[in-house]
Motif scaffolding. Structure first.
Motif, PDB file in Angstrom:
ATOM      1  N   GLY A 180       0.824  -1.206   0.000  1.00  0.00           N
ATOM      2  CA  GLY A 180       0.000   0.000   0.000  1.00  0.00           C
ATOM      3  C   GLY A 180       0.862   1.261   0.000  1.00  0.00           C
ATOM      4  N   ARG A 182       3.540   1.772   1.567  1.00  0.00           N
ATOM      5  CA  ARG A 182       4.321   1.954   2.803  1.00  0.00           C
ATOM      6  C   ARG A 182       5.392   0.873   2.926  1.00  0.00           C
ATOM      7  NH1 ARG A 182      -0.764   3.084   5.013  1.00  0.00           N
ATOM      8  NH2 ARG A 182      -0.946   0.903   5.570  1.00  0.00           N
ATOM      9  N   ASN A 268       1.035  -6.101   7.838  1.00  0.00           N
ATOM     10  CA  ASN A 268       1.173  -4.886   7.012  1.00  0.00           C
ATOM     11  C   ASN A 268       0.461  -5.060   5.680  1.00  0.00           C
ATOM     12  OD1 ASN A 268       2.827  -3.788   8.980  1.00  0.00           O
ATOM     13  ND2 ASN A 268       4.733  -4.286   7.910  1.00  0.00           N
ATOM     14  N   ALA A 272      -2.906  -3.020   4.368  1.00  0.00           N
ATOM     15  CA  ALA A 272      -2.909  -2.304   3.075  1.00  0.00           C
ATOM     16  C   ALA A 272      -4.062  -2.784   2.204  1.00  0.00           C
ATOM     17  CB  ALA A 272      -1.573  -2.532   2.370  1.00  0.00           C
TER      18      ALA A 272
END
Ligand SMILES: Nc1ncnc2c1ncn2[C@@H]1O[C@H](COP(=O)(O)OP(=O)(O)O)[C@@H](O)[C@H]1O
Ligand SMILES: [Mg+2]
Length: 277
Positions: A180, A182, A268, A272
């Protein structure tokens, strides 16, 4: 009814993809029901999913046209991540020529073109459409390099000729994972074009957690700026002889994600995905 998402893999009799369960388990924590499906399974009703996340279609190289047709078709009935246009561009390394970023110095020989490249100490010759170093050779023998490039070009493929960078065996290739947009984690990957790569536990789906240097973060983020629409990205970096970072490739189709190496990595990815839906 909750959100349901396809985890897209391939017929994987040898169980190469060992990240399926960890991904689907992390999705469940975000309230996303994941179903593991084969991209080429004719029985799958893609429209029944809120999204399809392309993860490990590791047999696409020999069937690229079929795979891309599947991607475009699937995208017409559900959300495809990464999008079909990204998969189309990313599965042929000629995209590297169009990026505004340093790459390994590469001499290109297009389908049917004459083979022409300078003398180097040691060569890597690979097709622009490949994965897992398929049809890729490393040699000091110029005639062998020329012959391999000529074979690829005669077969209607684009050949890439590069200097062999021995830093892949010392410092190693650095792969940065972004979900996403990041940063999630990074790993040092093992060298592939060496004897030991054929031994279990030594291939380049093995490595160790690594903290990237600031210049590596900067390059990865510059490259990813060109692909704002992706859910997952793995940016594979090397260092050139002068120490500057360069892209070996950006994996936006079927990267192994090294999720077991970093606590929180699967979460994570799940976060996302939840945000993207
Ligand atoms: N120029 C190079 N110098 C040293 N090693 C290379 C070079 N090009 C490729 N390799 C090795 O081969 C592996 C696969 O090459 P890559 O370009 O990433 O294609 P793919 O992963 O799509 O097959 C790399 O991860 C690296 O270990
Ligand atoms: Mg690679």
């Amino acid at each position: 009814m909750g959100v349901s998402v396809a985890y897209v893999t391939f017929a994987d009799p040898d169980g190469f993809d060992d990240e399926k369960e960890v991904v689907v388990t992390a999705w469940a924590e975000e309230g996303i029901a994941g179903e593991i499906v084969r991209w080429d399974d004719p029985e799958v009703d893609w429209a029944a999913f809120d999204a399809a996340v392309v993860r490990t279609p590791w047999d696409y190289v020999e069937r690229r046209a079929e795979f891309l047709a599947w991607a475009h078709r699937t995208e017409s009935v559900t959300r495809l991540l990464n999008p079909a246009a990204v998969l189309e561009r990313n599965t042929d390394k000629t995209y590297l020529r169009e990026l505004d970023a340093p790459i390994i110095p590469t001499y290109w020989v297009g389908a049917g073109e004459a083979v022409d490249f300078p003398v180097l100490d040691e060569y890597v010759v690979k097709p622009s459409i490949s994965a897992g170093a398929r049809d890729t050779i490393r040699t000091r023998d110029r005639e062998e390099a020329e012959a391999h490039a000529a074979r690829l070009a005669a077969g209607g493929r684009t050949a890439m000729i590069q200097p062999y960078l021995d830093m892949v065996e010392s410092e190693g290739e650095t792969s940065l994972l972004y979900f996403g947009g990041r940063f999630s984690h990074a790993v040092r990957r093992n060298a592939m074009l060496v004897e030991s790569a054929s031994r279990p536990g030594q291939g380049n789906d093995h490595g160790e957690l690594r903290v990237p240097e600031p210049d590596q973060f900067a390059l990865a983020e510059r490259v990813l700026g060109e692909f704002p629409e992706v859910l997952y990205a793995r940016v594979d970096l090397v260092r050139l002889a002068d120490g500057s970072p360069a892209l070996i490739e950006v994996e936006l189709t079927e990267p192994y994600l090294f999720l077991r190496y970093a606590p929180g990595a699967a979460a994570n990815l799940a976060r996302a995905l939840a945000e993207a839906l």
